[in-house]
Design a protein around this motif. Structure first.
Motif, PDB file in Angstrom:
ATOM      1  N   ASP A  87      12.836  -8.059  -6.182  1.00  0.00           N
ATOM      2  CA  ASP A  87      11.808  -8.828  -6.887  1.00  0.00           C
ATOM      3  C   ASP A  87      10.964  -9.668  -5.939  1.00  0.00           C
ATOM      4  O   ASP A  87       9.797  -9.960  -6.220  1.00  0.00           O
ATOM      5  CB  ASP A  87      12.462  -9.732  -7.936  1.00  0.00           C
ATOM      6  CG  ASP A  87      13.009  -8.940  -9.118  1.00  0.00           C
ATOM      7  OD1 ASP A  87      12.589  -7.781  -9.287  1.00  0.00           O
ATOM      8  OD2 ASP A  87      13.858  -9.478  -9.852  1.00  0.00           O
ATOM      9  N   ASP A  88      11.545 -10.051  -4.812  1.00  0.00           N
ATOM     10  CA  ASP A  88      10.806 -10.828  -3.823  1.00  0.00           C
ATOM     11  C   ASP A  88       9.732  -9.978  -3.140  1.00  0.00           C
ATOM     12  O   ASP A  88       8.689 -10.498  -2.731  1.00  0.00           O
ATOM     13  CB  ASP A  88      11.796 -11.357  -2.781  1.00  0.00           C
ATOM     14  CG  ASP A  88      11.215 -12.482  -1.939  1.00  0.00           C
ATOM     15  OD1 ASP A  88      10.222 -13.094  -2.358  1.00  0.00           O
ATOM     16  OD2 ASP A  88      11.765 -12.740  -0.854  1.00  0.00           O
ATOM     17  N   LEU A  89       9.968  -8.684  -3.036  1.00  0.00           N
ATOM     18  CA  LEU A  89       9.035  -7.808  -2.338  1.00  0.00           C
ATOM     19  C   LEU A  89       8.012  -7.146  -3.258  1.00  0.00           C
ATOM     20  O   LEU A  89       6.965  -6.689  -2.785  1.00  0.00           O
ATOM     21  CB  LEU A  89       9.810  -6.716  -1.586  1.00  0.00           C
ATOM     22  CG  LEU A  89      10.701  -7.188  -0.447  1.00  0.00           C
ATOM     23  CD1 LEU A  89      11.451  -6.018   0.162  1.00  0.00           C
ATOM     24  CD2 LEU A  89       9.894  -7.903   0.628  1.00  0.00           C
ATOM     25  N   ARG A  90       8.296  -7.076  -4.547  1.00  0.00           N
ATOM     26  CA  ARG A  90       7.392  -6.396  -5.478  1.00  0.00           C
ATOM     27  C   ARG A  90       5.937  -6.853  -5.369  1.00  0.00           C
ATOM     28  O   ARG A  90       5.030  -6.012  -5.354  1.00  0.00           O
ATOM     29  CB  ARG A  90       7.874  -6.605  -6.924  1.00  0.00           C
ATOM     30  CG  ARG A  90       8.936  -5.632  -7.393  1.00  0.00           C
ATOM     31  CD  ARG A  90       9.327  -5.989  -8.822  1.00  0.00           C
ATOM     32  NE  ARG A  90      10.367  -5.130  -9.352  1.00  0.00           N
ATOM     33  CZ  ARG A  90      10.155  -4.023 -10.063  1.00  0.00           C
ATOM     34  NH1 ARG A  90       8.907  -3.638 -10.303  1.00  0.00           N
ATOM     35  NH2 ARG A  90      11.156  -3.316 -10.528  1.00  0.00           N
ATOM     36  N   ASP A  97       6.222   2.766  -7.676  1.00  0.00           N
ATOM     37  CA  ASP A  97       6.768   3.858  -8.485  1.00  0.00           C
ATOM     38  C   ASP A  97       7.943   3.270  -9.251  1.00  0.00           C
ATOM     39  O   ASP A  97       9.031   3.061  -8.703  1.00  0.00           O
ATOM     40  CB  ASP A  97       7.213   5.005  -7.581  1.00  0.00           C
ATOM     41  CG  ASP A  97       7.720   6.220  -8.350  1.00  0.00           C
ATOM     42  OD1 ASP A  97       8.334   6.031  -9.418  1.00  0.00           O
ATOM     43  OD2 ASP A  97       7.510   7.352  -7.884  1.00  0.00           O
ATOM     44  N   GLU A  98       7.715   2.974 -10.531  1.00  0.00           N
ATOM     45  CA  GLU A  98       8.731   2.258 -11.301  1.00  0.00           C
ATOM     46  C   GLU A  98      10.022   3.047 -11.440  1.00  0.00           C
ATOM     47  O   GLU A  98      11.110   2.477 -11.481  1.00  0.00           O
ATOM     48  CB  GLU A  98       8.179   1.889 -12.672  1.00  0.00           C
ATOM     49  CG  GLU A  98       7.094   0.812 -12.631  1.00  0.00           C
ATOM     50  CD  GLU A  98       7.591  -0.476 -11.997  1.00  0.00           C
ATOM     51  OE1 GLU A  98       8.762  -0.848 -12.219  1.00  0.00           O
ATOM     52  OE2 GLU A  98       6.810  -1.105 -11.260  1.00  0.00           O
ATOM     53  N   GLU A  99       9.908   4.382 -11.500  1.00  0.00           N
ATOM     54  CA  GLU A  99      11.133   5.187 -11.605  1.00  0.00           C
ATOM     55  C   GLU A  99      11.976   5.028 -10.349  1.00  0.00           C
ATOM     56  O   GLU A  99      13.204   4.848 -10.431  1.00  0.00           O
ATOM     57  CB  GLU A  99      10.766   6.654 -11.835  1.00  0.00           C
ATOM     58  CG  GLU A  99      11.954   7.550 -12.198  1.00  0.00           C
ATOM     59  CD  GLU A  99      12.748   8.025 -10.990  1.00  0.00           C
ATOM     60  OE1 GLU A  99      13.976   8.231 -11.126  1.00  0.00           O
ATOM     61  OE2 GLU A  99      12.152   8.163  -9.897  1.00  0.00           O
ATOM     62  N   MET A 100      11.331   5.076  -9.180  1.00  0.00           N
ATOM     63  CA  MET A 100      12.066   4.896  -7.924  1.00  0.00           C
ATOM     64  C   MET A 100      12.601   3.472  -7.804  1.00  0.00           C
ATOM     65  O   MET A 100      13.744   3.264  -7.376  1.00  0.00           O
ATOM     66  CB  MET A 100      11.176   5.244  -6.728  1.00  0.00           C
ATOM     67  CG  MET A 100      10.818   6.716  -6.625  1.00  0.00           C
ATOM     68  SD  MET A 100       9.850   7.109  -5.156  1.00  0.00           S
ATOM     69  CE  MET A 100      11.082   6.929  -3.856  1.00  0.00           C
TER      70      MET A 100
END
Length: 524
Positions: A87-90, A97-100
């Motif tokens: 979450d810190d890097l998002r 790619d939400e699936e990945m």
């Protein structure tokens, strides 16, 4: 050795020095607040940092425009930074790619982790003050670079394995630039031009200009029109080490290093270091050490602008490495490759002919990095037996068959997991393999010829926390700053993968800010 140039009395009287030595001009068209020497990641960070403080900045690069980017261009664009989890890097990621991401396991990498890695791989010799600055600012520098136009991605292809349906990152290195090193330099250049940084290529800086107080007040160099002087309130040297000079490699690293291949730019030949030493800078750090890796034996003598880092061969922890006599000579599984690859190039150089061979079988070949092991023109061999493979590679057949037989017998039972240090090891042979030990027993067998590819040299200049270059009395040389690979004291023997670009960015930013402040104070 280059000599410094003391400016004439006209400088002290406030008269501008013209483009050519001895000429005067009425306009101030060539007067800058900050001159940055170099054209890689550290140089662009210094230029951007000085520009955001309002300085008038020019970046001078020795190489022609087609070679802009220094060693940074030849990297994978990996930055070692601290983070608290996925979450810190998002917010940094250019695309998601939400699936990945839903299948991604990304444990936090803290400042304590980073500093521990620095101390461990340098055997406790890294400068604690400089290393601490790099570590503490590594997370913020990624956000700063994003705001300057650098686009980030998670490096699934290089730093993660799929295990039980999960994508597991390993070794603390997760963040890279979109487009690798090429993308990093393209984005830096576009951002610098947007912000008003002047970029000039084909200008080889020869010496530092000083006034009668000893302060650095510009540079003298040679461009297409001959010898020129460029005045400045401060200078930042960010022009790399001496790895591209066979003479300096032989002098500082040892005579065998003349034969090493250069992974990156052919233009890092040490002039920046020499001109700084000439004005009294203190040499600092591991001048007999360097970053060197397993590099394809068929690679050209210096970097290839098309294939860049694809000549590297970094999946060796999954197999074994032998020399031309068929003998193993290092522990391929001593640690994650992020913590061993920068020193294993030197081990290869010590082998007969400076060549070694990485071996895999049908079990491990699918796990190899495709961008490296399937690159055009690589030194790839394949055979149905170990003996045939030895013949194809021109390795001692009897020696290789004996080595593989003894290795296979020494492998202990256990679960193989490339995403962790799995402890699946050998017993009873030297050198051991401490992790990821699988027998080579499933044809076809694959071999890759590698040699030593030098990346950058560890020895450099002594700087303080503001990236000001210190003299041999450890006092700042007025107007002179440094960043990037010519900063000494950070790396000894080895380095944690990805920390080179991080160091360049952190100290580039600090150098740019300090240079702009010094130039502003001088102008006032």
């Amino acid at each position: 050795m280059y000599t410094s140039c003391i400016l004439n009395e006209g400088w002290l009287e406030g008269k501008p020095l013209g483009l050519r030595i001895g000429e005067e001009r009425e306009d101030m068209a060539r007067r800058y607040d900050v001159v940055v020497v170099g054209g890689g990641n550290a140089a662009f960070c210094a230029a951007q940092a000085a520009r955001e403080r309002g300085a008038r900045v020019i970046l001078l690069e020795k190489a022609p425009e087609g070679w802009l980017g220094g060693n940074s261009y030849f990297t994978a664009g990996a930055f070692r930074v601290t983070f608290g989890g996925l979450d810190d890097l998002r917010p940094l990621l250019h695309e998601s790619d939400e699936e990945m991401l839903s299948r991604t396991e990304l444990p936090p990498y803290t400042a304590e982790d980073f500093m521990s890695d620095m101390e461990r791989v340098t055997e406790g010799r890294c400068d604690p003050h400089l290393a601490g600055i790099m570590v503490e600012e590594s997370g913020d520098i990624a956000r700063w670079l994003r705001d300057k136009g650098i686009r980030w991605r998670l490096m699934y292809d290089r730093q993660a394995f799929e295990v039980d349906g999960r994508l597991r990152f390993w070794g603390g290195l997760v963040l890279g630039t979109v487009g690798g090193g090429k993308g990093l330099i393209e984005q830096h250049l576009a951002s610098a031009r947007r912000s008003g940084v002047e970029v000039r290529c084909s200008f080889a800086v020869k010496r530092l200009l000083r006034d009668h107080s000893g302060a650095v007040v510009g540079v003298e160099g040679e461009g297409p029109e001959g010898l020129e002087a460029v005045e400045a309130g401060a200078v930042v040297l960010a022009c790399g080490g001496f790895e591209s000079s066979a003479e300096m490699r032989s002098r500082h690293l040892g005579p065998q290093w003349a034969a090493a291949k250069v992974r990156g730019t052919p233009y890092n030949t040490g002039e920046g270091l020499e001109m700084a030493l000439e004005v009294g800078a203190e040499p600092y750090g591991d001048w007999s050490g360097c970053h060197s890796i397993a590099w394809d034996a068929a690679a050209p003598p210096t970097g290839d602008r098309k294939l860049t880092n694809r000549y590297s061969k970094q999946s060796y922890p999954l197999g074994i490495v032998v020399n031309s006599e068929g003998r193993r000579f290092l522990d391929e599984g001593a640690d994650f490759r992020n913590y061993t690859y920068a020193r294993y190039g030197a081990e290869i150089l010590r082998q007969p002919g400076g060549v070694a061979y990485q071996l895999f079988d049908a079990k491990t070949e699918p796990l190899l990095r495709k961008d490296e092991y399937d690159a055009p023109g690589v030194s790839r061999f394949q055979a149905g037996s170990i003996g045939e493979l030895a013949d194809h590679m021109r390795v001692d057949r009897e020696g290789l068959e004996r080595t593989v037989r003894e290795f296979n017998a020494a492998v202990r039972p256990g679960r193989f997991d490339p995403s962790v240090k799995d402890g699946k090891r050998t017993e009873g042979i030297e050198p051991p393999k401490s992790n990821w030990a699988l027998p080579l027993d499933t044809p076809p067998y694959y071999g890759f010829a590698v040699t030593c590819g030098i990346t950058f040299t560890f020895g450099g200049l002594h700087v303080d926390g503001d990236a000001r270059v210190l003299d041999t009395s450890r006092r700042p040389i007025p107007g002179l700053h440094a960043a990037g690979e010519l900063v000494g004291g950070l790396f000894y023997h080895n380095y944690p993968g990805g920390s080179g670009l991080t160091s360049g960015a952190v100290f580039g930013r600090r150098a740019g800010h300090a240079a702009a402040a010094f130039a502003g104070g001088r102008a006032g």
